[in-house]
Design a protein around this motif. Structure first.
Motif, PDB file in Angstrom:
ATOM      1  N   ASP A 183       0.861  -1.222   0.185  1.00 29.27           N
ATOM      2  CA  ASP A 183      -0.058   0.105   0.032  1.00 29.27           C
ATOM      3  C   ASP A 183       0.891   1.376  -0.131  1.00 29.27           C
TER       4      ASP A 183
ATOM      5  N   ARG B 247      -3.692   5.824   7.946  1.00 34.79           N
ATOM      6  CA  ARG B 247      -4.565   4.481   8.158  1.00 34.79           C
ATOM      7  C   ARG B 247      -4.512   3.932   9.470  1.00 34.79           C
TER       8      ARG B 247
ATOM      9  N   ASN C 181      -9.304  -2.794  11.255  1.00 29.12           N
ATOM     10  CA  ASN C 181      -8.270  -2.658  10.159  1.00 29.12           C
ATOM     11  C   ASN C 181      -9.106  -2.047   8.811  1.00 29.12           C
TER      12      ASN C 181
ATOM     13  N   ASP D 163      -7.266  -1.014   5.879  1.00 27.17           N
ATOM     14  CA  ASP D 163      -6.599  -0.958   4.698  1.00 27.17           C
ATOM     15  C   ASP D 163      -7.413  -1.136   3.404  1.00 27.17           C
TER      16      ASP D 163
ATOM     17  N   ARG E 157      -8.408   1.622   0.375  1.00 28.93           N
ATOM     18  CA  ARG E 157      -7.834   1.311  -1.038  1.00 28.93           C
ATOM     19  C   ARG E 157      -9.390   1.669  -1.915  1.00 28.93           C
TER      20      ARG E 157
END
Length: 213
Positions: A39, A136, A146, A148, A152
């Motif tokens: 990422d 994040r 989480n 992530d 995205r």
């Protein structure tokens, strides 16, 4: 490029490990596999440590991959470049869509995905909107999960964008985009509604954030 087998644990500066030597496709394929899921730009030293080979081998693999993506196959005639490219940015390496195809990618992101955002995405977007620029990790701490994959998704939808790095940790920061304001019908971030009335007992989001640690 195949790593030479050696005993011991790879540290990124020593000899290649047995595991690295056994990787199908060698070091270059392993580097490419990792780059497909990162990422943030990955430093060569980190890639070397993860794969278990000297950093020099990783750098050589990165150089070869970049040339391949740019259409150079090594010794032969130059071919057509791929739709993506490998860039050395912010002290690390990451795969990006090639700038030549930005109009197509933008059309897909902004027009080709009509599905509604999930509740998790909406909550994450709200945190970023009120706390931007924010990392994040900070968003995850506020939501308690989480984020992530959700981040995205929001980047792909054009609702948030990278906003530099956090000085203390080096983590990527995120902020909302003009498209976010457009979709909400707002002239500026100052037009965002006050969040305190929706969080009984809390004066502002900063206080809410503090309660999550």
């Amino acid at each position: 490029m195949t790593a030479e087998p050696a005993s011991g644990t790879g540290t990124g500066t020593g000899e290649s490990t047995d595991d690295a030597a056994a990787l199908p496709g060698g070091v270059k394929a392993a580097v490419e596999a990792v780059l497909m899921v990162v990422d943030e730009p990955a430093a060569p030293a980190l890639l070397a440590s993860v794969i278990g080979v000297p950093e020099q081998e990783v750098l050589a693999a990165l150089t070869e991959l970049r040339l391949e993506y740019d259409g150079y196959t090594g010794g032969g005639p130059e071919g057509a470049p791929r739709g993506f490219e490998l860039r050395d940015v912010a002290g690390g390496w990451r795969i990006f869509s090639r700038a030549d195809y930005a109009p197509v990618v933008s059309k897909f992101v902004l027009e080709g995905q009509s599905a509604r955002l999930s509740q998790a995405a909406l909550e994450t977007l709200a945190v970023i909107a009120y706390r931007q620029p924010v990392s994040r990790a900070r968003v995850s701490a506020i939501r308690g999960v989480n984020v992530d994959s959700v981040v995205r998704t929001l980047v792909q939808r054009g609702l948030i964008v990278d906003a530099g790095t956090e000085p203390e940790t080096g983590s990527l920061l995120y902020r909302t985009t003009p498209y976010f304001l457009e979709r909400l019908g707002l002239g500026s971030l100052d037009d965002l509604p006050q969040i305190a009335p929706h969080l009984p007992g809390l004066e502002n989001l900063a206080e809410y954030e503090d309660t999550t640690y």
